[in-house]
Structure formats: C-alpha cells, structure tokens
Design a protein around this motif. Sequence first.
Motif, PDB file in Angstrom:
ATOM      1  N   ARG A 204      -5.556   3.616 -12.409  1.00  0.00           N
ATOM      2  CA  ARG A 204      -5.146   2.241 -12.077  1.00  0.00           C
ATOM      3  C   ARG A 204      -4.580   2.160 -10.667  1.00  0.00           C
ATOM      4  N   LEU A 205      -3.742   3.124 -10.308  1.00  0.00           N
ATOM      5  CA  LEU A 205      -3.143   3.104  -8.975  1.00  0.00           C
ATOM      6  C   LEU A 205      -4.182   3.361  -7.889  1.00  0.00           C
ATOM      7  N   LYS A 206      -5.193   4.207  -8.172  1.00  0.00           N
ATOM      8  CA  LYS A 206      -6.247   4.425  -7.178  1.00  0.00           C
ATOM      9  C   LYS A 206      -7.009   3.133  -6.895  1.00  0.00           C
ATOM     10  N   LEU A 207      -7.293   2.394  -7.974  1.00  0.00           N
ATOM     11  CA  LEU A 207      -7.978   1.111  -7.781  1.00  0.00           C
ATOM     12  C   LEU A 207      -7.117   0.146  -6.974  1.00  0.00           C
ATOM     13  N   GLU A 208      -5.840   0.136  -7.272  1.00  0.00           N
ATOM     14  CA  GLU A 208      -4.958  -0.757  -6.513  1.00  0.00           C
ATOM     15  C   GLU A 208      -4.853  -0.334  -5.053  1.00  0.00           C
ATOM     16  N   VAL A 209      -4.807   0.978  -4.803  1.00  0.00           N
ATOM     17  CA  VAL A 209      -4.769   1.464  -3.425  1.00  0.00           C
ATOM     18  C   VAL A 209      -6.022   1.060  -2.674  1.00  0.00           C
ATOM     19  N   GLN A 210      -7.187   1.228  -3.308  1.00  0.00           N
ATOM     20  CA  GLN A 210      -8.433   0.816  -2.671  1.00  0.00           C
ATOM     21  C   GLN A 210      -8.447  -0.682  -2.400  1.00  0.00           C
ATOM     22  N   LYS A 211      -7.956  -1.443  -3.370  1.00  0.00           N
ATOM     23  CA  LYS A 211      -7.941  -2.892  -3.204  1.00  0.00           C
ATOM     24  C   LYS A 211      -7.046  -3.283  -2.029  1.00  0.00           C
ATOM     25  N   TYR A 212      -5.843  -2.694  -1.960  1.00  0.00           N
ATOM     26  CA  TYR A 212      -4.941  -3.042  -0.855  1.00  0.00           C
ATOM     27  C   TYR A 212      -5.442  -2.507   0.475  1.00  0.00           C
ATOM     28  N   GLU A 213      -6.154  -1.372   0.461  1.00  0.00           N
ATOM     29  CA  GLU A 213      -6.734  -0.880   1.714  1.00  0.00           C
ATOM     30  C   GLU A 213      -7.785  -1.834   2.240  1.00  0.00           C
ATOM     31  N   ALA A 214      -8.619  -2.369   1.341  1.00  0.00           N
ATOM     32  CA  ALA A 214      -9.635  -3.333   1.773  1.00  0.00           C
ATOM     33  C   ALA A 214      -8.984  -4.598   2.325  1.00  0.00           C
ATOM     34  N   TRP A 215      -7.986  -5.096   1.615  1.00  0.00           N
ATOM     35  CA  TRP A 215      -7.293  -6.289   2.101  1.00  0.00           C
ATOM     36  C   TRP A 215      -6.604  -6.008   3.428  1.00  0.00           C
ATOM     37  N   LEU A 216      -6.018  -4.820   3.572  1.00  0.00           N
ATOM     38  CA  LEU A 216      -5.321  -4.487   4.803  1.00  0.00           C
ATOM     39  C   LEU A 216      -6.289  -4.391   5.974  1.00  0.00           C
ATOM     40  N   ALA A 217      -7.466  -3.788   5.736  1.00  0.00           N
ATOM     41  CA  ALA A 217      -8.457  -3.699   6.808  1.00  0.00           C
ATOM     42  C   ALA A 217      -8.902  -5.094   7.255  1.00  0.00           C
ATOM     43  N   GLU A 218      -9.096  -5.973   6.289  1.00  0.00           N
ATOM     44  CA  GLU A 218      -9.490  -7.343   6.633  1.00  0.00           C
ATOM     45  C   GLU A 218      -8.383  -8.053   7.401  1.00  0.00           C
ATOM     46  N   ALA A 219      -7.132  -7.876   6.964  1.00  0.00           N
ATOM     47  CA  ALA A 219      -6.023  -8.528   7.656  1.00  0.00           C
ATOM     48  C   ALA A 219      -5.858  -7.973   9.068  1.00  0.00           C
TER      49      ALA A 219
ATOM     50  N   LEU B 145       0.829  -1.205   0.000  1.00  0.00           N
ATOM     51  CA  LEU B 145       0.000   0.000   0.000  1.00  0.00           C
ATOM     52  C   LEU B 145       0.864   1.256   0.000  1.00  0.00           C
ATOM     53  N   GLU B 146       1.932   1.253   0.780  1.00  0.00           N
ATOM     54  CA  GLU B 146       2.824   2.415   0.791  1.00  0.00           C
ATOM     55  C   GLU B 146       3.499   2.608  -0.557  1.00  0.00           C
ATOM     56  N   GLU B 147       3.911   1.514  -1.191  1.00  0.00           N
ATOM     57  CA  GLU B 147       4.537   1.636  -2.512  1.00  0.00           C
ATOM     58  C   GLU B 147       3.547   2.186  -3.528  1.00  0.00           C
ATOM     59  N   ARG B 148       2.311   1.683  -3.508  1.00  0.00           N
ATOM     60  CA  ARG B 148       1.300   2.185  -4.466  1.00  0.00           C
ATOM     61  C   ARG B 148       0.984   3.647  -4.182  1.00  0.00           C
ATOM     62  N   SER B 149       0.979   4.021  -2.908  1.00  0.00           N
ATOM     63  CA  SER B 149       0.693   5.422  -2.572  1.00  0.00           C
ATOM     64  C   SER B 149       1.805   6.334  -3.080  1.00  0.00           C
ATOM     65  N   ARG B 150       3.045   5.896  -2.946  1.00  0.00           N
ATOM     66  CA  ARG B 150       4.150   6.707  -3.471  1.00  0.00           C
ATOM     67  C   ARG B 150       4.071   6.825  -4.990  1.00  0.00           C
ATOM     68  N   GLU B 151       3.773   5.706  -5.653  1.00  0.00           N
ATOM     69  CA  GLU B 151       3.638   5.765  -7.111  1.00  0.00           C
ATOM     70  C   GLU B 151       2.485   6.673  -7.525  1.00  0.00           C
ATOM     71  N   LEU B 152       1.398   6.601  -6.764  1.00  0.00           N
ATOM     72  CA  LEU B 152       0.253   7.464  -7.080  1.00  0.00           C
ATOM     73  C   LEU B 152       0.621   8.929  -6.913  1.00  0.00           C
TER      74      LEU B 152
END
Length: 601
Positions: free
Chosen positions: A456-471, A407-414
């Motif tokens: 694309r990166l926003k979608l990936e950030v949302q996806k990883y945020e959802a997975w992170l919340a679940e984890a 998530l941090e990597e995708r946020s930096r890329e975004l």
Amino acid sequence: MDWGTELWDQFEVLERHTQWGLDLLDRYVKFVKERTEVEQAYAKQLRSLVKKYLPKRPAKDDPESKFSQQQSFVQILQEVNDFAGQRELVAENLSVRVCLELTKYSQEMKQERKMHFQEGRRAQQQLENGFKQLENSKRKFERDCREAEKAAQTAERLDQDINATKADVEKAKQQAHLRSHMAEESKNEYAAQLQRFNRDQAHFYFSQMPQIFDKLQDMDERRATRLGAGYGLLSEAELEVVPIIAKCLEGMKVAANAVDPKNDSHVLIELHKSGFARPGDVEFEDFSQPMNRAPSDSSLGTPSDGRPELRGPGRSRTKRWPFGKKNKPRPPPLSPLGGPVPSALPNGPPSPRSGRDPLAILSEISKSVKPRLASFRSLRGSRGTVVTEDFSHLPPEQQRKRLQQQLEERSRELQKEVDQREALKKMKDVYEKTPQMGDPASLEPQIAETLSNIERLKLEVQKYEAWLAEAESRVLSNRGDSLSRHARPPDPPASAPPDSSSNSASQDTKESSEEPPSEESQDTPIYTEFEEDFEEEPTSPIGHCVAIYHFEGSSEGTISMAEGEDLSLMEEDKGDGWTRVRRKEGGEGYVPTSYLRVTLN
C-alpha cells in the motif's frame, strides 16, 4: 568588657535591650516572610504572563513558528519562565532557611532570656528578704535598747525614792536587768543579721548578678550573630540563583541576536510562494477603426500586413523585428492552477484569407472569451475550496511542498514497515531453529499485514512521486516568467517599442501561409512568424551610452542589457521613451531611455 562588671546596676536596661533584640529578630523574620510572598506573587504573575503570550498551537501546526522573530520571542518567554522559577527558588530558600529557622531560634532565645531574668529576680528577691530581716532585727534591737534604758532609769528612780518599798525596788531592778539582757540579745541578732546580709549582698553584686548578666550578654551576642547570618542568607539566596538568572539573560540576548530578517523573508517566500506566473499585459482592442484599413505604423493591435492581430486572454505579443534573430516559439502561458490557458476559439481562429469578415471574427472571439484583469484575489482562491488529495487546490509552489512532505512521510513509513518485516523474518528464523522460544506460525499474520502495508505504501509513494513530478514541471514552467532585479529601475514606457517593420520591405507579408493553423499550433498566434531574418545595411553609431539599470528584453523588438553595460547608440529617442542601441557582442534592439546615460558623438 562585660555586662556583669560595667552594667552591674542596669538590670532594667538590660531587660529592655534583650527584649528589643528579640523583637528585632521577629521583625526581620516577618520581613523575610513578606518578601517570600512578594517573590511568589511575582513568579506567579510572570508565569501567567508567559502562559498568556505563548503560542496556543503546537509548533508543527503553527506556520509563524518558522520565523526567527517568533522563535526568538518564544525563547524569551521560556527564559522569563525559567527566571520565574528562580524567583520561586529564592522564595523557597528564604522561607526554609530564614523564616523557619529564625522563628525556631527566636523561641529558644525567649525561653533562655526568661530563665535568666527569673534567676536574677529570685536573687533580687532573696537580697530584699535579707534586707527586710536586717531591718527588722535592727528595729528590734533599737526598741529593746530604749526599753532597757527606760527600765534602768525607772529602777534608779525607785532606788532613790525613800517612799518606795524594797519589793518595788527589787522588782524594778529585775525588770531593768531583763530589758538589758533582751537588748543584748537583739544586738547580737542584729549583728549576725547584718553580717549575713552583707555577705549575701556581696555575693549578689559581685558573683550572682554578674554571672546572670554575662549569660544575658552571651545570649544577646549569639542572637545578634544569628541575626547577622540571617541577613547574609538574604543575599546568599539571591547569589545562588544569579548564575542561572545570568544564563536566562544571556539566553534572551542570544534570542535577540538570533533574529534574522533575511531568513524570515526567505521563510515567508517558502511558506506563501504560489508559483503562479505574473499576469500578462492587457491587450489593446481597437474597435474604433475598420479592420480593412491600410497598414500603418500607428495602428495598435494590427500587424504591418493589415491583418488583425487576434489574441486570447493573457497572450503576449509575438511581433518580430527586422534586426533581431528569428524568435523561438514561446511556451503557452499557464493558468493559476498550472494548466495551459484555453485558446480563444476551440479549433483556432480561421485564416484571415478564408473570406470571412474580420469584424465577425472579433465578435465570435469576444463572445467566447471574456477577458478580465488578473487580481491577487483570483490567485489566492476562495475560502470554500475543496481540499483534494493531490493538493491541486493549492498554488503550484505550495502544492509541490505539500506533496514533497507527504512523499517524505510515506517514505519513512515504508522504511519502517520494511525494517519491521526484516525483524519479523529474523524472529521467525529464530523460532524455526529453536521451537521452544515460540511458534513460527504465530508470526505469519504480522508478516502478512506488514507486506500488505508495504504494498500500500509503495503505491502511495508512486502516486505522490507522479503528482510531485507534475507539480515540479508546472513550477518550472511558471518560473521562466519571473523577473529577478537587484535594484528597482523606473517603469519602462507605457507605449510599445517602435515598429521597425515599417523600415523593411513588405515582401514578408506575402510569404504568410494561407492554410489554417493545425491543432498543434492552436496556442500560437493565428498569424505565422516571419520565415526569414531581415537584412539591414550596417549603420554607424551616433553616440555612446551606459546602462544604469538591468533590463530584461522580454518584449518583441527589445534587447536585454545588464547594469553598467556599455552600448552603442544607434537611434535617439523619438519621444516615445525608447532608444535603439547595439551591444558589443552583436544584436540591436530598443531599451527604455530612462535606463540609459547617453553621450552623443
């Protein structure tokens, strides 16, 4: 004192001494040259040693690089590598300043010495030649004197001889006169030669050779001075690198002091913490007693109402005690991957009053669920695990960390793409205002590509945020079962706490619900909890006790206590390892007897 005055007759001695001095200079140069070879070999071996023990993988790919011990070791290796560089610098300085310069100086000294001794030998040769001429003139003078004397004696004998003719006498007199004249000339020549030789010899011993010896003395003293300076260069080359070597040694000391065992333990936890909950107790399954036997306190796995207590794998006991408060429903246990443990039966076991044989119920449960003892190997997983995008193949804690990292990597890329879009927009505005600088339409493809990357990166950030919340929810759920103790107390008794329900009325067994459990309560025990708290007549303490260790009262009927807490003793140990106590704040329960220091009234 100088050589020309004091050593005027030691030509050969000076020749040997000056040659010895040059040989010593050459020996020192050879020594320094071999010393540089030793230093270079030492530095090369140190570098090879450092290269051998340096980590082969990059630091970002090597989990061991996060430990302070490994970081200190790598720092020590780097300091040793720097130390090897200083040894190479010492070798280079010695090679340039000592070997090359002294070798060149030695050649100059040899030429100068050769010139001085050639000059001295020429002077000696000239003196020897003058002495030979003197000897020759001396022998000639001596010979002419003997011949003149002989001729004079011959003339005198003939003059007295009456038989000799006048012509013979005249001839003998002429011969004697001639010999006398030749002797006089030889005498003059010998005197002149002697005078010349004495002059040359005085010049040789008092002027010419002292000057040559003084030059040799000056040359030898200069050679000795330069050799002493060369000796000093040997130490100066070392002193020049001493500050840097001291820094290297100081760096090694700092690296040694940087080892932090506590931090390494924390790093190990962060790297390998799985987030799994500890396996529950393995329940006792009593197959030796009939299921419809009378209720008894000694029945294991059977509640006081005589109904069989059926549990799925990993289910903890939910037994209530008369003196405890009503327990809140515990969350269902989690599997190693974070999901709930499936129930023993898909739709929940039927009510024991449904008319079915309890033995048949146990048979179905044993067929549908195969209990097994949780092991570390099962928690680690197999090597052939398929890597998934959400890292669900990892333990919960590691999954959370990897998701956080992604998530941090995708946020930096975004953020980088957003900054690039803003820069392209500003450039486009500049091109629109000043067309001579560029065509605004040429930036449209780059802007479109940037917008596509942002989406694309926003979608990936949302996806990883959802997975992170679940984890994170899984980790928090599992973390509730972990225990944190300051000291390791003795193990609690293997037996369960005493069943105090035998002291209470059996009226609660009649209040149990006869309806089958609903779908929402499939993960709860198949028997409902007591609906009311039992009321107990207050009793007076029989003693006093102090908690030696911290105890978490996680089992039903037990009570938690802190280390050093004062408690009231309500009931002594009956031989099962449990003692009933009361806290000052209220609440009673059983705690391990070995955790207490008891004083009876």
